[in-house]
Enzyme design. Structure first.
Site, PDB file in Angstrom:
ATOM      1  CE  LYS A  85      -1.597  -4.387   3.385  1.00  0.00           C
ATOM      2  NZ  LYS A  85      -1.978  -5.537   2.572  1.00  0.00           N
ATOM      3  CB  SER A 102      -0.862  -0.017   1.268  1.00  0.00           C
ATOM      4  OG  SER A 102      -1.410   1.243   1.505  1.00  0.00           O
ATOM      5  CE1 TYR A 123      -3.598  -1.994   5.099  1.00  0.00           C
ATOM      6  CE2 TYR A 123      -3.358   0.292   4.406  1.00  0.00           C
ATOM      7  CZ  TYR A 123      -3.534  -1.046   4.089  1.00  0.00           C
ATOM      8  OH  TYR A 123      -3.646  -1.418   2.787  1.00  0.00           O
TER       9      TYR A 123
END
Ligand code: UDP
Length: 330
Positions: free
Chosen positions: A144, A116, A140
């Site tokens: 990643k 991402s 988040y």
């Protein structure tokens, strides 16, 4: 020999699954259907289970021969990740560890991974190339990045080659109208805007009008999910042909502000839905635009559906036909 598609019932996963099968690849989906939809998998075999369950994974890898893995299965909401960091590390990093352990045990040495733009945090430049500093601003993005680093070390130690694809804002829907974006709860701008156009929401709220951008709203790089699907197919092909690991941004290299998305949605739908001003959403960088030159040059990626009209028109078609989302809620 098949490809194991983890998270193939989700939004990006299901569109990529369709693209792989269109190219003659035999796929098997593994999904716990926590966020995905059975309907999105169509007739592809679905192994219902969780990457957190190591005994289940061992059974899956013992009873099939996989040529490679596509890994879409992860939690992906920035706000939720700030509230539940332990869940995000467990579900994203922990499950990826289990998957890589199973691949290592069973000699599966190729993985294409959904990463991402969140790995970059607050970027200093636009467009962002892959060698920009990574400094995620939420759990988040951190997970990643940690998964990318884990794959880097697994390649060195065990020879598992990987391609990590850093998506910017995945958007749009299947060109044939069978697949689309259905999250519960829905937090993404384009589905929310189209639900407002359908009269399912009272209004769209623009989060922040005082960003240092021409119209004061956030700028993002929206990339059509079909273009993402093509990149996944090209990445898989490269690995299966013995090509090198790599990290690639996937974006349109073109920024659209929230207000521009709202205006384009009004044109495409022909509906003048209400729009409200709201406060900034915590953690939102002002501008995120990808440089995708590397993917074009090295993978031969040729995104062709990522103009705002096509993104909104394909999404609108799906939302009109599926106002309540997929019929199967599991
Ligand atoms: N956004 C907004 N109103 C909404 C949802 C999103 O103004 O109801 C904005 C959000 O602040 C961001 C952009 O739209 O600038 C895209 O947000 P989305 O959640 O779709 O994707 P993200 O960029 O968080 O991955």
């Amino acid at each position: 020999m098949a490809i194991l598609v983890c998270g193939g019932a989700g939004y990006v996963g299901s569109h990529c699954l369709k693209e792989l099968e269109r190219n003659g690849v035999e796929c098997i989906v593994l999904d716990n259907l926590s966020r995905g939809h059975r309907e999105a998998v169509g007739t592809t075999p679905l192994l219902l289970g969780d990457l957190g369950d190591e005994a289940f994974l061992e059974e899956v890898f013992s009873s099939h021969t996989f040529e490679g893995v596509m890994h879409f299965a992860a939690s992906s909401l920035v706000g939720e990740s700030v509230q539940k960091p332990l869940d995000y590390y467990e579900n994203n990093l922990g499950c990826t560890m289990n998957l890589l352990k199973a691949m290592h045990r069973h000699g599966v040495s190729s993985i294409v991974f959904s990463s991402s733009a969140a790995v970059y945090g607050e970027p200093e430049i636009a467009p962002i190339p892959e060698d920009s500093p990574c400094s995620p601003t939420n759990p988040y993005g951190e997970t990643k990045l940690a998964m990318e680093r884990l794959m880097h070390w697994c390649e060195k130690a065990y020879g598992i080659r990987y391609i990590s694809l850093r998506y910017f804002n995945a958007a749009g829907a299947d060109l044939q109208g069978f697949l689309g974006e259905d999250h519960n709860p829905e937090t993404h701008l384009i589905p929310l805007v189209l639900q407002a156009a359908l009269g399912l929401r009272e209004a769209v709220t623009v989060f922040g009008q005082d960003y240092p951008t021409p119209d004061g709203s956030c700028i993002r790089d929206y990339i059509h999910v079909q273009d993402l699907a093509q990149a996944h197919w090209l990445a898989l092909k490269r690995l299966l042909e013995g090509g090198e690991s790599g990290i690639f941004n996937l974006g349109s290299q073109h920024g659209m502000s929230v207000l521009e998305i709202v205006e384009t949605a009004k044109q495409v739908t022909g509906v003048d839905f209400p729009v409200k001003a709201g406060p900034r959403r915590p953690g939102d960088p002002a501008v995120l635009i990808a440089s995708s030159e590397k993917a074009k040059k090295e993978l031969g990626w040729n995104p062709c559906y990522s103009d705002p009209q096509t993104i909104l028109a394909t999404a609108w078609r799906w939302h009109q036909a599926h106002p309540q989302g997929y019929q199967t809620k599991k």
